[in-house]
Structures are given as structure tokens and as C-alpha cells.
Design an enzyme around this catalytic site. Sequence first.
Site, PDB file in Angstrom:
ATOM      1  N   ASP A  48      57.319  52.380 110.850  1.00 22.98           N
ATOM      2  CA  ASP A  48      56.868  52.127 109.483  1.00 22.98           C
ATOM      3  C   ASP A  48      58.042  52.139 108.497  1.00 22.98           C
ATOM      4  O   ASP A  48      57.842  51.903 107.295  1.00 22.98           O
ATOM      5  CB  ASP A  48      55.749  53.088 109.065  1.00 22.98           C
ATOM      6  CG  ASP A  48      56.167  54.545 109.099  1.00 22.98           C
ATOM      7  OD1 ASP A  48      57.296  54.843 109.538  1.00 22.98           O
ATOM      8  OD2 ASP A  48      55.364  55.396 108.679  1.00 22.98           O
ATOM      9  N   SER A  49      59.278  52.327 109.006  1.00 22.66           N
ATOM     10  CA  SER A  49      60.459  52.077 108.162  1.00 22.66           C
ATOM     11  C   SER A  49      60.495  50.601 107.758  1.00 22.66           C
ATOM     12  O   SER A  49      61.258  50.215 106.879  1.00 22.66           O
ATOM     13  CB  SER A  49      61.750  52.488 108.873  1.00 22.66           C
ATOM     14  OG  SER A  49      61.848  51.874 110.136  1.00 22.66           O
ATOM     15  N   ASP A  87      53.925  52.450 114.967  1.00 16.34           N
ATOM     16  CA  ASP A  87      53.737  53.614 114.094  1.00 16.34           C
ATOM     17  C   ASP A  87      52.391  53.529 113.386  1.00 16.34           C
ATOM     18  O   ASP A  87      52.068  52.491 112.791  1.00 16.34           O
ATOM     19  CB  ASP A  87      54.811  53.598 112.994  1.00 16.34           C
ATOM     20  CG  ASP A  87      55.906  54.618 113.223  1.00 16.34           C
ATOM     21  OD1 ASP A  87      55.756  55.494 114.089  1.00 16.34           O
ATOM     22  OD2 ASP A  87      56.933  54.514 112.521  1.00 16.34           O
ATOM     23  N   LYS A 117      52.523  55.808 117.606  1.00 14.43           N
ATOM     24  CA  LYS A 117      53.322  56.983 117.239  1.00 14.43           C
ATOM     25  C   LYS A 117      52.752  57.578 115.956  1.00 14.43           C
ATOM     26  O   LYS A 117      52.342  56.841 115.065  1.00 14.43           O
ATOM     27  CB  LYS A 117      54.794  56.607 117.034  1.00 14.43           C
ATOM     28  CG  LYS A 117      55.667  57.780 116.555  1.00 14.43           C
ATOM     29  CD  LYS A 117      57.145  57.514 116.719  1.00 14.43           C
ATOM     30  CE  LYS A 117      57.779  56.764 115.583  1.00 14.43           C
ATOM     31  NZ  LYS A 117      57.694  57.420 114.258  1.00 14.43           N
ATOM     32  N   GLU A 119      53.279  61.067 113.102  1.00 11.06           N
ATOM     33  CA  GLU A 119      54.145  62.153 112.665  1.00 11.06           C
ATOM     34  C   GLU A 119      53.365  63.464 112.628  1.00 11.06           C
ATOM     35  O   GLU A 119      52.199  63.483 112.217  1.00 11.06           O
ATOM     36  CB  GLU A 119      54.711  61.851 111.267  1.00 11.06           C
ATOM     37  CG  GLU A 119      55.673  60.673 111.282  1.00 11.06           C
ATOM     38  CD  GLU A 119      56.296  60.381 109.922  1.00 11.06           C
ATOM     39  OE1 GLU A 119      56.168  61.209 108.989  1.00 11.06           O
ATOM     40  OE2 GLU A 119      56.907  59.309 109.801  1.00 11.06           O
ATOM     41  N   GLU A 186      63.748  63.790 114.830  1.00  5.41           N
ATOM     42  CA  GLU A 186      64.546  63.137 113.782  1.00  5.41           C
ATOM     43  C   GLU A 186      65.306  64.135 112.937  1.00  5.41           C
ATOM     44  O   GLU A 186      64.732  65.086 112.392  1.00  5.41           O
ATOM     45  CB  GLU A 186      63.643  62.268 112.885  1.00  5.41           C
ATOM     46  CG  GLU A 186      64.464  61.559 111.801  1.00  5.41           C
ATOM     47  CD  GLU A 186      63.759  60.414 111.086  1.00  5.41           C
ATOM     48  OE1 GLU A 186      62.624  60.070 111.462  1.00  5.41           O
ATOM     49  OE2 GLU A 186      64.385  59.863 110.149  1.00  5.41           O
TER      50      GLU A 186
HETATM   51  O1  KIV Z   1      59.836  54.161 111.302  1.00  6.81           O
HETATM   52  C1  KIV Z   1      60.845  54.316 112.020  1.00  6.81           C
HETATM   53  O2  KIV Z   1      61.747  53.482 112.063  1.00  6.81           O
HETATM   54  C2  KIV Z   1      60.929  55.538 112.820  1.00  6.81           C
HETATM   55  C3  KIV Z   1      62.241  55.856 113.451  1.00  6.81           C
HETATM   56  C4  KIV Z   1      63.174  56.361 112.426  1.00  6.81           C
HETATM   57  C5  KIV Z   1      62.095  56.804 114.578  1.00  6.81           C
HETATM   58  O3  KIV Z   1      59.986  56.255 112.917  1.00  6.81           O
END
Ligand code: KIV
Length: 265
Positions: A48-49, A87, A117, A119, A186
Site C-alpha cells: 500500500d506504499s 496489502d 498482508k 499490519e 520493518e
Molecule cells: O507497502 C509496502 O511497500 C510495504 C513494504 C514497505 C514492506 O509494506
Amino acid sequence: MTHASPVTAATLARAKRDGHKMAWLTAWDASSAALAEAGGVDVLLVGDSLGMTCLGFDSTIPVTLEQMIHHTAAVVRGRRRAWVVCDLPFGSYQVSPGQAFETAARVLRETGCDAVKLEGGQPMADTIRFLAERGIAVVAHVGLQPQSVKRLGGYGRRGRDEAERESILRDARAVAEASAVAVVLENIPAGLAAAITRELDIPTVGIGAGPDCDAQVLVWHDLLGLSERNPPFAPAYANLRATITDAINRWSADVKNGRFPPGGD
Ligand code: KIV
């Protein structure tokens, strides 16, 4: 010609057992998925980046489930053998295990990806177990959790004091006991990541967590020198910002000077 077999959750477990390191990289479209695979990447993370790298937001908070599904489906279309992880965005899974299942099921159904994924450590353990017991491969994410940036006040290193290191260790244990397939660590001290990696049976995936994790993950834009600024733990392996701007500069100058397109039929 031989084709390497597809990466699966079992491949990850085997790599951990055999001490083989794996390379994870973010990807957000079909062409970057194919390029990453050609470069030897095993796992494509539709992180989600995306919110910051591609969509112009200043955090991951505004990213929607629809956006994650749109980009994950594109990555799945571009991959041949890599394992694809999506994510779950902020707000799409934290309410209850039931909400997380509905969201994860929609992601799997509409994208064809392999895992989700989320958090969170101890507070998300029940949710991870609920999904795992219903057949969903879950990657957990502990240490710095960017979806909590408003509460944390920034993206700084986690685990700076003993109490916080203990809490991260408990988080990692909790997600492993809840049957997460892997855990992203992280921005935590290398010594702590090494201790977690030694203790857990599941693979650890480090980003800013030192050299001893079972796998490493980087963000596409950081690795390739497309970001304006890289975090200190993510050195660029190319300077594509300069390469791209130079190519566009030369082409636009040619257009303005009448040299493009070249003459002839
Ligand atoms: O969203 C993302 O790119 C991530 C990585 C930093 C692991 O979760």
C-alpha cells in the site's frame, strides 16, 4: 527449455528450512511484475506504499481496497511464477476477523493473488488465525507499521528501548503462533531481527532490519532510484530518475526544435 516452478507458500517454508534467502520487491503493474521476475525476484508485494509512490498521497492511509484490487490484478496478469501478496489497506480489516475475511476473500477472488498482508502483531493474532483456518495465506507486518503513522508521529525506527523491543518480539511470536506464512520486520534493530529470525519457524522478511532476515523486501522506486529521497536502509541500485528525465528532455527538445520525428516517409 526448463521453467522454474511457481513460488508457493510451501516454497517459502522450504527456503527458510534450507537457509535460502528470498528476494521480495513491490510491484504495481504488469510490466514491473514481469521485469522484477526477469531480475530474479521471488515474491511480488503489491504494497500500500502505492499511495505514496504512484498515487501522490503523503501516507498509506487514503489507499482504498478498490485501488489495491486494481493494481494487484495487473501484477497477477504480469507474473509467471512469482508469489503475489496484496496489502490489505487501512480500515479494511481492523474491525473484526469477519471483516478481514470478507476483504481478503474479495481480494483473492477478484485479483487471483496468492496471499494478503496486514499490519499488526498481538492485536491482530486472532484475525490472522481466523483467516488461516479458513485457507487464506497471511503475511504479517510488525515493527514500524506505516498505517499507524498518525499515532506514531512518523516513520522512525521502532524498538529503540528494551520495552519496545520486547513488545516487537511478542508481536512476532504472536503472528507466527497464529499461523502467518511469513512476517515482515520493518525498521527495527538488526540484532532484534536476527533474534526473531532464529526463534521463529516462519520466514522473516526484512526492510531496514539488518542482514540476518530470511528474505529482504524493497520498494520498487527506492531500489531503482525513482524516489526523491530514499530511506537510509534502502540504497538505490540504479538512477532511473536521471535516466528518465534525460531521455524525456532530449525528446522534448527534439520536438521543439523540429528534429522529431525524423524526416522521410
Ligand atoms: O507497502 C509496502 O511497500 C510495504 C513494504 C514497505 C514492506 O509494506
